[in-house]
Design an enzyme around this catalytic site. Structure first.
Site, short mmCIF file in Angstrom:
data_model
loop_
_atom_site.label_atom_id
_atom_site.label_comp_id
_atom_site.label_asym_id
_atom_site.label_seq_id
_atom_site.Cartn_x
_atom_site.Cartn_y
_atom_site.Cartn_z
N THR A 6 -4.27 -8.83 18.26
CA THR A 6 -3.84 -9.35 16.96
C THR A 6 -2.38 -9.80 17.08
O THR A 6 -1.72 -9.57 18.10
CB THR A 6 -3.91 -8.25 15.89
OG1 THR A 6 -3.02 -7.19 16.28
CG2 THR A 6 -5.31 -7.68 15.74
N VAL A 10 0.81 -1.22 0.00
CA VAL A 10 0.00 0.00 0.00
C VAL A 10 0.84 1.27 0.00
O VAL A 10 0.35 2.35 -0.34
CB VAL A 10 -1.00 0.05 1.18
CG1 VAL A 10 -2.00 -1.10 1.12
CG2 VAL A 10 -0.29 0.08 2.53
N TYR A 26 2.33 7.42 14.95
CA TYR A 26 1.12 6.59 14.84
C TYR A 26 -0.15 7.38 15.17
O TYR A 26 -1.11 7.39 14.40
CB TYR A 26 1.27 5.38 15.76
CG TYR A 26 0.15 4.39 15.67
CD1 TYR A 26 0.17 3.36 14.73
CD2 TYR A 26 -0.96 4.46 16.53
CE1 TYR A 26 -0.87 2.45 14.64
CE2 TYR A 26 -1.99 3.55 16.45
CZ TYR A 26 -1.95 2.54 15.51
OH TYR A 26 -2.98 1.63 15.43
N LYS A 49 -3.28 8.32 12.60
CA LYS A 49 -4.66 7.85 12.75
C LYS A 49 -5.64 9.03 12.80
O LYS A 49 -6.76 8.94 12.30
CB LYS A 49 -4.77 6.99 14.02
CG LYS A 49 -4.00 5.67 13.91
CD LYS A 49 -4.54 4.81 12.78
CE LYS A 49 -3.89 3.45 12.71
NZ LYS A 49 -4.44 2.60 11.64
N1 LIG Z 1 -4.12 -4.27 17.18
C1 LIG Z 1 -4.59 -3.15 17.73
O1 LIG Z 1 -4.66 -3.04 18.98
C2 LIG Z 1 -5.04 -2.01 16.87
C3 LIG Z 1 -5.73 -0.95 17.49
C4 LIG Z 1 -6.16 0.10 16.72
C5 LIG Z 1 -5.91 0.11 15.35
N2 LIG Z 1 -5.23 -0.91 14.78
C6 LIG Z 1 -4.98 -0.83 13.35
O2 LIG Z 1 -5.52 -1.95 12.68
C7 LIG Z 1 -4.78 -2.18 11.48
C8 LIG Z 1 -4.38 -3.65 11.43
O3 LIG Z 1 -3.53 -3.92 12.54
P1 LIG Z 1 -3.38 -5.38 13.16
O4 LIG Z 1 -3.25 -5.22 14.61
O5 LIG Z 1 -4.43 -6.27 12.58
O6 LIG Z 1 -1.92 -5.74 12.59
P2 LIG Z 1 -1.35 -7.07 11.89
O7 LIG Z 1 0.12 -6.90 11.83
O8 LIG Z 1 -1.90 -8.29 12.56
O9 LIG Z 1 -1.95 -6.97 10.42
C9 LIG Z 1 -1.53 -5.93 9.56
C10 LIG Z 1 -1.41 -6.47 8.16
O10 LIG Z 1 -1.00 -5.39 7.30
C11 LIG Z 1 -0.03 -5.88 6.41
N3 LIG Z 1 0.83 -4.80 5.90
C12 LIG Z 1 1.76 -4.09 6.59
N4 LIG Z 1 2.36 -3.23 5.77
C13 LIG Z 1 1.80 -3.39 4.54
C14 LIG Z 1 2.00 -2.78 3.28
N5 LIG Z 1 2.93 -1.83 3.10
N6 LIG Z 1 1.22 -3.17 2.23
C15 LIG Z 1 0.30 -4.14 2.40
N7 LIG Z 1 0.07 -4.77 3.57
C16 LIG Z 1 0.81 -4.39 4.63
C17 LIG Z 1 0.76 -6.90 7.22
O11 LIG Z 1 1.49 -7.79 6.38
C18 LIG Z 1 -0.34 -7.57 8.02
O12 LIG Z 1 -0.88 -8.68 7.31
C19 LIG Z 1 -3.60 -1.20 11.51
O13 LIG Z 1 -3.94 -0.06 10.76
C20 LIG Z 1 -3.52 -0.83 12.97
O14 LIG Z 1 -2.95 0.43 13.14
C21 LIG Z 1 -4.79 -1.98 15.50
#
Ligand SMILES: NC(=O)c1ccc[n+]([C@@H]2O[C@H](COP(=O)([O-])OP(=O)(O)OC[C@H]3O[C@@H](n4cnc5c(N)ncnc54)[C@H](O)[C@@H]3O)[C@@H](O)[C@H]2O)c1
Length: 256
Positions: free
Chosen positions: A183, A61, A148, A152
């Site tokens: 996650t 992305v 971060y 967001k």
């Molecule tokens: N886990 C939390 O507590 C939490 C809380 C709030 C927001 N988020 C957001 O949720 C989203 C997903 O996070 P998650 O916890 O599921 O993480 P995760 O690492 O389990 O999943 C993220 C996925 O994004 C992919 N990715 C990373 N860089 C990429 C790139 N350049 N191109 C394509 N794919 C890419 C990774 O390979 C992975 O499969 C993120 O935006 C994160 O900021 C997570």
């Protein structure tokens, strides 16, 4: 009846994988797009095992050419779910490595922006549909994660902007602001001693961390006809964290 095509970035893990599974279970044909081919193949395998339709597509992305290339071959998608993203550890602005700062922005904000830009018009031409971005409670209250949190907040702003821009063309644009979601990414930070689960749970009125499926259910709702008149919102799915964090830290509240 032709199947609705939904594209989930970050579908190889965590929230993206749960979302891909949820939308496929509801009958969508899902494109699992991720930089991680192995994890993406595993998501696709799980969807096929459950009788659903999915395929993996490689996507970075942060790379404009990669986004344009997939947009050119993915077909008439109706839903874009921007789950690709990275977390970061707590730091102070003056100590934050600038390379990490730029990586966080390139993937979280610019990656979301590039995907919205590439697919907004495609969704409109396909007959309308939805974009769901992933913000965060860290985009609602400031956290000591200097790239971060602002990235967001910017995603929340972009969501409102695009809702106004694309609404007249039949595209609804919303975001989810997840609380702490257990996650793979968060688990790795917990294992490394960078997050304290007891603090996260104590700040969350419902008493537990979110599961990826909790977020996927909200995304499924936002993409459904039940949300037909909802656009431009940032929906917290946080177990009440936004309410609890100020309530529990209020100066003067006597705790029994
Ligand atoms: N886990 C939390 O507590 C939490 C809380 C709030 C927001 N988020 C957001 O949720 C989203 C997903 O996070 P998650 O916890 O599921 O993480 P995760 O690492 O389990 O999943 C993220 C996925 O994004 C992919 N990715 C990373 N860089 C990429 C790139 N350049 N191109 C394509 N794919 C890419 C990774 O390979 C992975 O499969 C993120 O935006 C994160 O900021 C997570």
């Amino acid at each position: 009846m032709t199947q609705r095509i939904s594209l989930v970035t970050g579908g190889a893990s965590g929230i993206g994988r749960a979302t891909a599974l949820r939308l496929a279970a509801a009958g969508d044909s899902v494109i699992v797009a991720d930089i991680n081919a192995e994890g993406g193949a595993e998501t696709v395998r799980r969807i096929h095992d459950a009788g659903g339709i999915a395929r993996f597509e490689h996507l970075n992305v942060a790379d404009e050419a990669s986004v344009a290339s997939l947009a050119g071959r993915a077909g008439p998608i109706r839903n874009l779910i921007n789950c690709a993203g990275i977390l970061q550890n707590a730091n102070r602005v003056e100590d934050m490595d600038l390379g990490e700062h730029d990586r966080v922005w390139a993937i979280n904000y610019r990656g979301t922006y590039l995907c919205c830009r590439a697919w907004g018009g495609i969704i409109a031409e396909a007959g309308g549909g939805c974009i769901v971005n992933i913000g965060s409670i860290a985009g609602k209250r400031m956290f000591p994660v200097p790239a971060y949190s602002p990235s967001k907040m910017a995603i929340h702003g972009l969501t409102e902007e695009l809702a106004a821009d694309l609404g007249p063309r039949g595209v609804r644009v919303n975001a989810i602001a997840p609380g702490f979601v257990l996650t793979e990414a968060l688990q790795a930070r917990i294992d490394a001693g960078e997050r304290d689960t007891s603090v996260m749970e104590a700040q969350t009125p419902l008493g537990r961390l979110m599961r990826p499926e909790d977020i996927a259910n909200g995304i499924h709702f936002l993409c459904s006809d039940a949300a037909a008149m909802i656009t431009g919102i940032v929906l917290p799915i946080d177990g009440g964290w936004l309410a609890g964090v100020t309530y529990y830290s209020y100066a003067g509240l006597k705790k029994n």
